[in-house]
Design an enzyme around this catalytic site. Structure first.
Site, PDB file in Angstrom:
ATOM      1  N   LYS A   1       0.776  -1.151   0.129  1.00 53.72           N
ATOM      2  CA  LYS A   1      -0.078   0.006  -0.072  1.00 53.72           C
ATOM      3  C   LYS A   1       0.972   1.151   0.021  1.00 53.72           C
ATOM      4  O   LYS A   1       1.901   1.427   0.734  1.00 53.72           O
ATOM      5  CB  LYS A   1      -0.769   0.118   1.351  1.00 53.72           C
ATOM      6  CG  LYS A   1      -1.833   1.193   1.432  1.00 53.72           C
ATOM      7  CD  LYS A   1      -2.804   1.253   2.658  1.00 53.72           C
ATOM      8  CE  LYS A   1      -1.920   1.721   3.882  1.00 53.72           C
ATOM      9  NZ  LYS A   1      -1.881   3.368   3.816  1.00 53.72           N
TER      10      LYS A   1
ATOM     11  N   ASP B   1      -3.429   4.281  -1.398  1.00 53.66           N
ATOM     12  CA  ASP B   1      -4.215   4.760  -0.222  1.00 53.66           C
ATOM     13  C   ASP B   1      -4.481   6.594  -0.667  1.00 53.66           C
ATOM     14  O   ASP B   1      -3.687   7.129   0.205  1.00 53.66           O
ATOM     15  CB  ASP B   1      -3.315   4.624   1.065  1.00 53.66           C
ATOM     16  CG  ASP B   1      -4.150   5.077   2.183  1.00 53.66           C
ATOM     17  OD1 ASP B   1      -5.335   5.524   1.944  1.00 53.66           O
ATOM     18  OD2 ASP B   1      -3.715   4.800   3.422  1.00 53.66           O
TER      19      ASP B   1
ATOM     20  N   LYS C   1      -7.296   7.858  -0.228  1.00 55.17           N
ATOM     21  CA  LYS C   1      -8.596   8.206   0.688  1.00 55.17           C
ATOM     22  C   LYS C   1      -9.437   9.309  -0.133  1.00 55.17           C
ATOM     23  O   LYS C   1      -9.607  10.286   0.219  1.00 55.17           O
ATOM     24  CB  LYS C   1      -7.809   8.701   1.936  1.00 55.17           C
ATOM     25  CG  LYS C   1      -7.191   7.671   2.679  1.00 55.17           C
ATOM     26  CD  LYS C   1      -7.103   8.371   4.124  1.00 55.17           C
ATOM     27  CE  LYS C   1      -6.457   7.370   5.223  1.00 55.17           C
ATOM     28  NZ  LYS C   1      -5.200   6.656   4.861  1.00 55.17           N
TER      29      LYS C   1
ATOM     30  N   THR D   1     -13.106  15.639 -10.106  1.00 50.25           N
ATOM     31  CA  THR D   1     -11.862  15.494  -9.552  1.00 50.25           C
ATOM     32  C   THR D   1     -11.499  14.048  -9.029  1.00 50.25           C
ATOM     33  O   THR D   1     -10.316  13.702  -9.193  1.00 50.25           O
ATOM     34  CB  THR D   1     -11.487  16.596  -8.491  1.00 50.25           C
ATOM     35  OG1 THR D   1     -12.064  16.282  -7.348  1.00 50.25           O
ATOM     36  CG2 THR D   1     -11.980  17.760  -9.082  1.00 50.25           C
TER      37      THR D   1
ATOM     38  N   SER E   1      -8.102   3.701  12.614  1.00 48.81           N
ATOM     39  CA  SER E   1      -7.580   3.205  13.861  1.00 48.81           C
ATOM     40  C   SER E   1      -7.203   4.031  15.046  1.00 48.81           C
ATOM     41  O   SER E   1      -7.121   3.762  15.898  1.00 48.81           O
ATOM     42  CB  SER E   1      -6.263   2.480  13.353  1.00 48.81           C
ATOM     43  OG  SER E   1      -5.475   3.445  12.610  1.00 48.81           O
TER      44      SER E   1
ATOM     45  N   VAL F   1      -1.766  -2.018  13.321  1.00 47.63           N
ATOM     46  CA  VAL F   1      -1.119  -3.000  13.955  1.00 47.63           C
ATOM     47  C   VAL F   1       0.264  -2.918  14.525  1.00 47.63           C
ATOM     48  O   VAL F   1       0.740  -1.984  13.752  1.00 47.63           O
ATOM     49  CB  VAL F   1      -1.044  -4.498  12.962  1.00 47.63           C
ATOM     50  CG1 VAL F   1      -0.231  -5.385  13.544  1.00 47.63           C
ATOM     51  CG2 VAL F   1      -2.460  -4.631  12.905  1.00 47.63           C
TER      52      VAL F   1
ATOM     53  N   ALA G   1       2.566  -0.349  15.710  1.00 48.13           N
ATOM     54  CA  ALA G   1       2.815   0.952  16.139  1.00 48.13           C
ATOM     55  C   ALA G   1       1.664   1.519  16.675  1.00 48.13           C
ATOM     56  O   ALA G   1       1.846   2.402  17.734  1.00 48.13           O
ATOM     57  CB  ALA G   1       3.574   1.608  14.969  1.00 48.13           C
ATOM     58  N   GLN G   2       0.708   1.390  16.389  1.00 51.18           N
ATOM     59  CA  GLN G   2      -0.610   2.107  16.918  1.00 51.18           C
ATOM     60  C   GLN G   2      -1.360   1.282  18.106  1.00 51.18           C
ATOM     61  O   GLN G   2      -2.392   1.573  18.691  1.00 51.18           O
ATOM     62  CB  GLN G   2      -1.518   2.359  15.725  1.00 51.18           C
ATOM     63  CG  GLN G   2      -1.096   3.236  14.991  1.00 51.18           C
ATOM     64  CD  GLN G   2      -2.154   3.584  13.903  1.00 51.18           C
ATOM     65  OE1 GLN G   2      -3.244   3.758  13.909  1.00 51.18           O
ATOM     66  NE2 GLN G   2      -1.719   3.462  12.602  1.00 51.18           N
ATOM     67  N   GLY G   3      -0.797  -0.006  18.476  1.00 48.80           N
ATOM     68  CA  GLY G   3      -1.091  -0.594  19.451  1.00 48.80           C
ATOM     69  C   GLY G   3      -2.202  -1.999  19.289  1.00 48.80           C
ATOM     70  O   GLY G   3      -2.386  -2.531  20.150  1.00 48.80           O
TER      71      GLY G   3
HETATM   72  O1  O7M Z   1       1.637   0.465  11.000  1.00 44.06           O
HETATM   73  P1  O7M Z   1       1.547   1.959  10.806  1.00 44.06           P
HETATM   74  O2  O7M Z   1       0.907   2.668  12.009  1.00 44.06           O
HETATM   75  O3  O7M Z   1       3.059   2.573  10.845  1.00 44.06           O
HETATM   76  O4  O7M Z   1       0.931   2.540   9.513  1.00 44.06           O
HETATM   77  C1  O7M Z   1      -0.431   2.303   9.156  1.00 44.06           C
HETATM   78  C2  O7M Z   1      -0.736   2.681   7.852  1.00 44.06           C
HETATM   79  O5  O7M Z   1      -2.371   2.097   7.460  1.00 44.06           O
HETATM   80  C3  O7M Z   1      -0.241   3.834   7.432  1.00 44.06           C
HETATM   81  O6  O7M Z   1      -0.360   3.853   6.055  1.00 44.06           O
HETATM   82  C4  O7M Z   1      -1.821   4.597   7.487  1.00 44.06           C
HETATM   83  O7  O7M Z   1      -1.897   5.591   6.533  1.00 44.06           O
HETATM   84  C5  O7M Z   1      -2.846   3.494   7.431  1.00 44.06           C
HETATM   85  N1  O7M Z   1      -4.068   3.747   8.149  1.00 44.06           N
HETATM   86  C6  O7M Z   1      -4.126   3.690   9.493  1.00 44.06           C
HETATM   87  O8  O7M Z   1      -3.164   3.698  10.118  1.00 44.06           O
HETATM   88  N2  O7M Z   1      -5.430   3.962  10.135  1.00 44.06           N
HETATM   89  C7  O7M Z   1      -6.525   3.860   9.595  1.00 44.06           C
HETATM   90  O9  O7M Z   1      -7.661   4.051  10.032  1.00 44.06           O
HETATM   91  C8  O7M Z   1      -6.467   3.699   8.028  1.00 44.06           C
HETATM   92  C9  O7M Z   1      -5.321   3.587   7.390  1.00 44.06           C
HETATM   93  C10 O7M Z   1      -5.395   3.123   6.193  1.00 44.06           C
HETATM   94  O10 O7M Z   1      -4.606   2.298   5.497  1.00 44.06           O
HETATM   95  O11 O7M Z   1      -6.377   4.003   5.283  1.00 44.06           O
HETATM   96  C11 O7M Z   1      -6.755   3.525   4.128  1.00 44.06           C
END
Ligand code: O7M
Length: 251
Positions: A51, A83, A85, A92, A141, A207, A209-211
């Site tokens: 991604k 990604d 979003k 656009t 997340s 997963v 780093a974010q807990g």
């Molecule tokens: O593992 P990390 O925390 O270093 O990265 C997480 C990746 O997931 C990072 O590329 C974020 O942009 C993405 N992400 C989130 O962390 N939280 C979300 O709710 C959604 C995304 C995401 O992938 O959205 C499409």
């Protein structure tokens, strides 16, 4: 080949349900591209997709930049997810979708908040015509996600439900390939799985780093986890990707 087939093939071949988030940073674009490619190559035997975020697009550009990483991923038989979003009005969104498709991306992430008519309709139409996948945000997340995704909304026929349930229903109605639900909220993954049924894919970021915990996300019903920093910031990204792979082995 469609994105669905590509990710299934890669997942079976590498016995993995880990999507690598390639979000590296470096002030020097040449070094950033080289480092990103190195992490991608090292992790490649243990992941099922890669991604790429807008931060990499900003730093490298699409042409002669991100497109080369997309090419490397394809050479390694890995599908690519942009990604973006996407969250704008139709024309656009359509422009951005075309640019990402021309770059070679196989799937795109969009926000359902733009709505269908003159919003995401053009994105789904382009994706369908070319075997690309659309993945919709359903619950993020980060802790602040609760401010809106959990907001209670009134249903037409009376009663209340949280916003994310409506978004999950929209993913089914619009025939999205999948949804994003944070790994930090396993109980919400469970609820979304019940709402979307067995066929819609659930991708779970947050997963490490974010807990969030990969095993808990899978047990709750996620199909794939998205992992960034825990892999690319580790001393040995290949070995760490392998550890995630082993923790989520399919069979
Ligand atoms: O593992 P990390 O925390 O270093 O990265 C997480 C990746 O997931 C990072 O590329 C974020 O942009 C993405 N992400 C989130 O962390 N939280 C979300 O709710 C959604 C995304 C995401 O992938 O959205 C499409």
């Amino acid at each position: 080949m469609s994105f669905d087939a590509r990710i299934q093939n890669a997942s079976e071949q590498n016995n993995s349900r880990t999507v690598l988030a390639l979000d590296l940073e470096d002030p020097d674009p040449g070094r950033l591209a080289a480092k990103s490619e190195e992490v991608l190559r090292k992790a490649s035997p243990y992941i099922c997709a890669v991604k790429i975020n807008r931060q990499l697009v900003l730093a490298l550009g699409l042409r002669h930049g991100v497109d080369q990483l997309v090419g490397v991923a394809h050479d390694l038989s890995l599908p690519t997810i942009m990604d973006a979003k996407l969250n704008d009005v139709g024309h656009t969104n359509e422009f951005m979708m075309r640019a990402y498709m021309e770059t070679g991306f196989d799937a795109i992430i969009a926000s359902p908040m733009a709505g269908w008519e003159n919003g995401l309709d053009s994105v789904f139409k382009l994706a369908k015509a070319d075997g690309k996948a659309v993945i919709l945000l359903v619950y993020m997340s980060n802790p602040g996600a609760a401010e809106f995704y959990s907001l209670m909304i009134a249903e037409r026929g009376g009663g209340m439900k949280p916003m994310y349930e409506l978004l999950a229903e929209k993913a089914v109605e619009w025939r999205a390939h999948g949804t994003i639900v944070g790994a930090t909220k396993p109980q919400i993954i469970e609820r979304v799985r019940r709402l979307v049924g067995p066929n819609l894919r659930i991708y779970s970021p947050g997963v490490g780093a974010q807990g969030g915990d990969a095993r808990m996300a899978f047990d709750a019903g996620a199909d794939y986890v998205i992992v960034g920093r825990s892999i690319y910031n580790s001393a040995d990204p290949g070995e760490t990707a392998k550890e995630y792979r082993d923790a989520s082995k399919i069979g």
